[in-house]
Design a protein around this motif. Structure first.
Motif, PDB file in Angstrom:
ATOM      1  N   UNK A  60       0.802  -1.235   0.000  1.00 36.39           N
ATOM      2  CA  UNK A  60       0.000   0.000   0.000  1.00 36.39           C
ATOM      3  C   UNK A  60       0.827   1.273   0.000  1.00 36.39           C
ATOM      4  N   UNK A  61       2.038   1.244   0.537  1.00 38.04           N
ATOM      5  CA  UNK A  61       2.849   2.470   0.589  1.00 38.04           C
ATOM      6  C   UNK A  61       3.268   2.962  -0.794  1.00 38.04           C
ATOM      7  N   UNK A  62       3.025   2.145  -1.828  1.00 38.24           N
ATOM      8  CA  UNK A  62       3.337   2.594  -3.185  1.00 38.24           C
ATOM      9  C   UNK A  62       2.299   3.575  -3.715  1.00 38.24           C
ATOM     10  N   UNK A  63       1.096   3.565  -3.168  1.00 34.34           N
ATOM     11  CA  UNK A  63      -0.003   4.365  -3.721  1.00 34.34           C
ATOM     12  C   UNK A  63       0.353   5.839  -3.892  1.00 34.34           C
TER      13      UNK A  63
ATOM     14  N   UNK B 235       7.752   3.530  -8.919  1.00 34.03           N
ATOM     15  CA  UNK B 235       9.215   3.603  -8.998  1.00 34.03           C
ATOM     16  C   UNK B 235       9.856   2.283  -9.405  1.00 34.03           C
ATOM     17  N   UNK B 236      10.980   2.405 -10.086  1.00 35.21           N
ATOM     18  CA  UNK B 236      11.811   1.247 -10.378  1.00 35.21           C
ATOM     19  C   UNK B 236      12.138   0.525  -9.070  1.00 35.21           C
TER      20      UNK B 236
ATOM     21  N   UNK C 125      13.262   1.656  -4.497  1.00 31.38           N
ATOM     22  CA  UNK C 125      12.473   1.375  -3.306  1.00 31.38           C
ATOM     23  C   UNK C 125      13.375   1.035  -2.126  1.00 31.38           C
ATOM     24  N   UNK C 126      12.834   1.209  -0.931  1.00 31.10           N
ATOM     25  CA  UNK C 126      13.574   0.874   0.284  1.00 31.10           C
ATOM     26  C   UNK C 126      13.818  -0.634   0.350  1.00 31.10           C
ATOM     27  N   UNK C 127      14.786  -1.022   1.156  1.00 32.58           N
ATOM     28  CA  UNK C 127      15.075  -2.442   1.309  1.00 32.58           C
ATOM     29  C   UNK C 127      13.861  -3.193   1.845  1.00 32.58           C
ATOM     30  N   UNK C 128      13.134  -2.573   2.746  1.00 33.13           N
ATOM     31  CA  UNK C 128      11.942  -3.209   3.304  1.00 33.13           C
ATOM     32  C   UNK C 128      10.889  -3.444   2.221  1.00 33.13           C
TER      33      UNK C 128
END
Length: 343
Positions: free
Chosen positions: A17-20, A210-211, A215-218
């Motif tokens: 969901x944090x991608x939204x 994003x590619x 993104x973060x490691x998490x």
């Protein structure tokens, strides 16, 4: 013909969901061969260039250190006509001989480093794209302008740059009354892939994320968890089970092909933040100049109308070994110099 990208095969925000809030709108240009006029948006077509305004030239240096000589522009075009006429059949003996004259085969092993071939004087630049704001949703123009023109020098400029050097121009179409009918052309090009084939465009907006490398490691770990995809009801086919994050990269994040805006793809290098050399502001993606419109890993992005197309290379452009050339601009002051990189 209108081009329509199929809906994405899964809702990635159900998995993460944090991608939204990171969703961006990109405008796929869908260039396809045509005969654009100076009043059309195009790739590799005629430009609405004022007859009284000097045509852009690159002062170089222009020097080849490869094994192949530069190619005269008429030879590039003649070679393409021959190959186009022979599409779907074998070359005739006459056609093979003509292509051999255009690009002679190198005989024998290369025992010594190639001798650089200098090209003196300035080099007329070639049209790459002309984009009217009326045609391209999301293309932001400086006040008082409504058309973007991009040209490049068809030579690499090592050691800083192993891709064509670009120049950007914004102008008001209404102010151009007397159009330059026969612009100058360079005497030679380094690679035939630096000569865009004239194409009309059919812009279409799509949503990107994003590619994976940005993104973060998490977040990357979450996308690599097959169980997370299954729990969200968004699991792809079983071929992606060992590495579902590749499904994200192939089908759900960055669209392939020529596009305006959106997110940048990475892979040749790690993500490199682009900042304006004048004011330091984070730069915004303007245009992606792509070698191809899709490849085997990006087939879900093929428009419905192109499902029977033999290939996804309508512009004939090739950047490096099949990469893309990304152009970035300063979002606060468009007059500041743009930046470009290969990915």
């Amino acid at each position: 013909m209108t081009r329509t990208t199929p809906p994405r095969p899964a809702d990635v925000t159900a998995v993460l969901p944090r991608l939204a809030p990171l969703a961006r709108t990109a405008t796929r240009l869908h260039p396809r061969p045509g005969s654009p006029s100076a009043r059309d948006s195009s790739v590799g077509g005629a430009l609405l260039w004022p007859a009284a305004e000097p045509w852009p030239h690159c002062d170089g240096p222009h020097e080849l250190a490869g094994v192949n000589p530069a190619m005269p522009l008429p030879d590039v075009r003649r070679g393409r006509r021959i190959r186009a006429a022979a599409y779907g059949r074998s070359l005739t003996e006459q056609e093979r001989e003509a292509l051999a004259r255009i690009r002679p085969a190198r005989s024998g092993p290369m025992t010594e480093p190639p001798v650089p071939q200098p090209y003196g004087g300035s080099m007329a630049m070639l049209p790459v794209a002309q984009l009217y704001v009326r045609d391209v949703p999301g293309l932001r123009a400086p006040e008082g302008t409504d058309v973007l023109q991009i040209l490049w020098c068809p030579f690499d400029h090592p050691p800083e740059q192993y891709m064509p050097r670009t120049a950007l121009f914004w102008r008001s179409a209404a102010e151009v009354v007397d159009v330059l009918s026969t612009p100058p052309e360079p005497p030679a090009v380094q690679f035939d892939g630096y000569v865009p084939e004239p194409c009309l465009i059919d812009p279409e907006q799509v949503t990107e994320y994003p590619d994976l490398m940005e993104l973060s490691e998490e977040s990357q770990e979450r996308l690599a968890d097959w169980n997370a995809w299954q729990a969200a009801g968004a699991a792809p086919d079983g071929s992606y089970a060992p590495a579902p994050q590749e499904f994200y990269g192939d089908a759900l994040s960055v669209a392939p092909g020529w596009k305006v805006g959106g997110w940048a793809s990475w892979g040749l290098t790690d993500p490199v933040p682009q900042h304006c050399r004048v004011c330091g502001a984070p730069m915004a993606p303007l245009l992606t100049i792509a070698t191809g419109e899709w490849d085997d890993s990006k087939q879900s992005w093929i428009p419905y109308e192109d499902r029977t197309a033999g290939h996804g290379h309508p512009t004939a452009v090739q950047i490096g070994r099949g990469y893309s050339q990304q152009l970035y601009v300063c979002p606060t002051t468009p007059e500041h110099p743009h930046s470009e990189l290969m990915q």
